[in-house]
Design a protein around this motif. Structure first.
Motif, PDB file in Angstrom:
ATOM      1  N   PRO A   1       0.818  -1.218   0.000  1.00 12.44           N
ATOM      2  CA  PRO A   1       0.000   0.000   0.000  1.00 12.44           C
ATOM      3  C   PRO A   1       0.847   1.262   0.000  1.00 12.44           C
ATOM      4  O   PRO A   1       2.008   1.255   0.427  1.00 12.44           O
ATOM      5  N   GLY A   2       0.244   2.331  -0.475  1.00 12.31           N
ATOM      6  CA  GLY A   2       0.902   3.631  -0.483  1.00 12.31           C
ATOM      7  C   GLY A   2       0.013   4.681   0.153  1.00 12.31           C
ATOM      8  O   GLY A   2      -1.062   4.380   0.675  1.00 12.31           O
ATOM      9  N   ILE A   3       0.457   5.921   0.108  1.00 12.39           N
ATOM     10  CA  ILE A   3      -0.328   7.045   0.618  1.00 12.39           C
ATOM     11  C   ILE A   3      -1.246   7.532  -0.498  1.00 12.39           C
ATOM     12  O   ILE A   3      -0.805   7.745  -1.628  1.00 12.39           O
ATOM     13  N   SER A   4      -2.519   7.700  -0.195  1.00  5.89           N
ATOM     14  CA  SER A   4      -3.482   8.135  -1.212  1.00  5.89           C
ATOM     15  C   SER A   4      -3.776   9.627  -1.086  1.00  5.89           C
ATOM     16  O   SER A   4      -3.546  10.238  -0.036  1.00  5.89           O
ATOM     17  N   SER A   5      -4.319  10.201  -2.147  1.00  8.12           N
ATOM     18  CA  SER A   5      -4.740  11.604  -2.098  1.00  8.12           C
ATOM     19  C   SER A   5      -5.851  11.794  -1.081  1.00  8.12           C
ATOM     20  O   SER A   5      -5.975  12.862  -0.471  1.00  8.12           O
ATOM     21  N   ALA A   6      -6.676  10.745  -0.864  1.00  4.08           N
ATOM     22  CA  ALA A   6      -7.745  10.841   0.140  1.00  4.08           C
ATOM     23  C   ALA A   6      -7.151  11.013   1.537  1.00  4.08           C
ATOM     24  O   ALA A   6      -7.679  11.780   2.362  1.00  4.08           O
ATOM     25  N   GLN A   7      -6.056  10.317   1.819  1.00  3.41           N
ATOM     26  CA  GLN A   7      -5.408  10.461   3.120  1.00  3.41           C
ATOM     27  C   GLN A   7      -4.794  11.852   3.284  1.00  3.41           C
ATOM     28  O   GLN A   7      -4.884  12.459   4.351  1.00  3.41           O
ATOM     29  N   ILE A   8      -4.175  12.347   2.217  1.00  6.61           N
ATOM     30  CA  ILE A   8      -3.593  13.696   2.272  1.00  6.61           C
ATOM     31  C   ILE A   8      -4.700  14.728   2.491  1.00  6.61           C
ATOM     32  O   ILE A   8      -4.565  15.650   3.296  1.00  6.61           O
ATOM     33  N   LEU A   9      -5.820  14.569   1.788  1.00 11.08           N
ATOM     34  CA  LEU A   9      -6.932  15.509   1.925  1.00 11.08           C
ATOM     35  C   LEU A   9      -7.497  15.474   3.342  1.00 11.08           C
ATOM     36  O   LEU A   9      -7.789  16.526   3.930  1.00 11.08           O
ATOM     37  N   ALA A  10      -7.664  14.277   3.905  1.00 10.82           N
ATOM     38  CA  ALA A  10      -8.188  14.173   5.266  1.00 10.82           C
ATOM     39  C   ALA A  10      -7.289  14.916   6.243  1.00 10.82           C
ATOM     40  O   ALA A  10      -7.763  15.575   7.178  1.00 10.82           O
ATOM     41  N   SER A  11      -5.984  14.844   6.007  1.00  7.48           N
ATOM     42  CA  SER A  11      -5.038  15.548   6.865  1.00  7.48           C
ATOM     43  C   SER A  11      -5.140  17.057   6.683  1.00  7.48           C
ATOM     44  O   SER A  11      -5.186  17.814   7.660  1.00  7.48           O
ATOM     45  N   ARG A  12      -5.175  17.500   5.432  1.00  8.61           N
ATOM     46  CA  ARG A  12      -5.230  18.948   5.169  1.00  8.61           C
ATOM     47  C   ARG A  12      -6.550  19.560   5.645  1.00  8.61           C
ATOM     48  O   ARG A  12      -6.574  20.669   6.156  1.00  8.61           O
ATOM     49  N   ALA A  13      -7.638  18.827   5.457  1.00  4.20           N
ATOM     50  CA  ALA A  13      -8.969  19.368   5.755  1.00  4.20           C
ATOM     51  C   ALA A  13      -9.422  19.057   7.176  1.00  4.20           C
ATOM     52  O   ALA A  13     -10.497  19.492   7.579  1.00  4.20           O
ATOM     53  N   LYS A  14      -8.602  18.282   7.918  1.00  6.45           N
ATOM     54  CA  LYS A  14      -8.903  17.950   9.308  1.00  6.45           C
ATOM     55  C   LYS A  14     -10.258  17.237   9.432  1.00  6.45           C
ATOM     56  O   LYS A  14     -11.129  17.658  10.189  1.00  6.45           O
ATOM     57  N   VAL A  15     -10.420  16.160   8.672  1.00  2.58           N
ATOM     58  CA  VAL A  15     -11.600  15.315   8.844  1.00  2.58           C
ATOM     59  C   VAL A  15     -11.143  13.924   9.262  1.00  2.58           C
ATOM     60  O   VAL A  15     -10.062  13.466   8.891  1.00  2.58           O
ATOM     61  N   CYS A  16     -11.971  13.279  10.057  1.00  5.14           N
ATOM     62  CA  CYS A  16     -11.659  11.963  10.597  1.00  5.14           C
ATOM     63  C   CYS A  16     -12.268  10.888   9.697  1.00  5.14           C
ATOM     64  O   CYS A  16     -13.446  10.955   9.341  1.00  5.14           O
ATOM     65  N   PHE A  17     -11.472   9.884   9.334  1.00  9.60           N
ATOM     66  CA  PHE A  17     -11.981   8.830   8.460  1.00  9.60           C
ATOM     67  C   PHE A  17     -13.099   8.028   9.130  1.00  9.60           C
ATOM     68  O   PHE A  17     -13.936   7.452   8.455  1.00  9.60           O
TER      69      PHE A  17
END
Length: 242
Positions: free
Chosen positions: A105-121
């Motif tokens: 697995p790698g880092i996805s854009s969804a993970q980066i976005l969650a970090s930037r936008a401060k939302v919890c998965f």
């Protein structure tokens, strides 16, 4: 050996150390042009590079499978994380090889976005339209997600005009299906390089054009309250000091 690697969201800085090690030791490195370009600097000069696009990917993966069966160390690189929006590509790799393959697995854009936008998965649903086949079940699921009071991280479908489902199309579809127009909405482009971000409402998004390198966040109207313990009560101590 053949292994499929998530190469991160377009910046080699997000490639895992294990992924980099496998690429540096590969006999064959394969993938779509834009993805291979991300890891080009660490591909050994002795490695064979197999590039492909949507039209020739089946034939090119047959070449990679042949090299694998001949005993060569083969790496197929994916953008982001394999299991976020590359699962159909993984199916094609396994079909070409004739057996299941290992994945990293790698880092996805969804993970980066969650970090930037401060939302919890835990409070967010991820949906990708970046896939072949019927999108209708995924469209319906997105409506249910928002009606259930969850955030939605969405990867659009940027292909030909007849099938394109970009942020403005997504917004229009949701409004047509009864989703409230004032949902806070964000669209981020090129998250890891020269990023741009747009903030507005779902209704305002209908008139906006974005590039193929876009990812969308539609926030819930009612964010979940924090469930951590309450802060300590300092009022008694303050009264004693006074």
């Amino acid at each position: 050996m053949i292994i499929c690697i998530g190469a991160g969201p377009g910046d080699i800085g997000y490639l895992t150390q294990r992924g980099a090690e496998l690429i540096r030791n590969a006999d064959v490195v394969a993938g779509f042009d834009a993805v291979v370009n991300v890891v080009q600097s660490i591909i050994p000069p002795t490695a064979e590079v197999v590039l492909m696009n949507y039209r020739d990917q089946v034939a090119q993966l047959d070449l990679v499978a042949a090299a694998h069966h001949a005993g060569k160390r083969c790496v197929v690189v994916f953008m982001g994380d394999i299991h976020f929006s590359g699962f159909q590509y993984l199916e094609r790799v396994e079909r070409a090889c004739g057996h299941p393959v290992e994945t990293l697995p790698g880092i996805s854009s969804a993970q980066i976005l969650a970090s930037r936008a401060k939302v919890c998965f835990d409070e967010t649903t991820f949906i990708t339209f970046h896939r072949r086949g019927d999108l209708t079940p995924f469209k319906r699921h997105l409506v249910h997600v928002l009606n259930d009071g969850r955030n939605a991280i969405v990867i659009p479908c940027p292909w030909d005009a007849a099938r394109s489902f970009m942020p403005r199309h997504i917004a229009a579809y949701l409004l047509e299906n009864g989703v409230q127009p004032d949902h806070p909405t964000e669209v981020w482009e090129n998250l890891t390089r020269g990023e741009a971000e747009w903030h507005g409402s779902l209704a305002e998004c209908v008139d906006k054009e974005f590039t193929d390198m876009s990812i969308m966040l539609i926030r819930t109207h009612t964010p979940m309250d924090s469930q951590i313990e309450p802060p300590p009560d300092t009022s008694a101590k303050s009264a004693e000091v006074a």
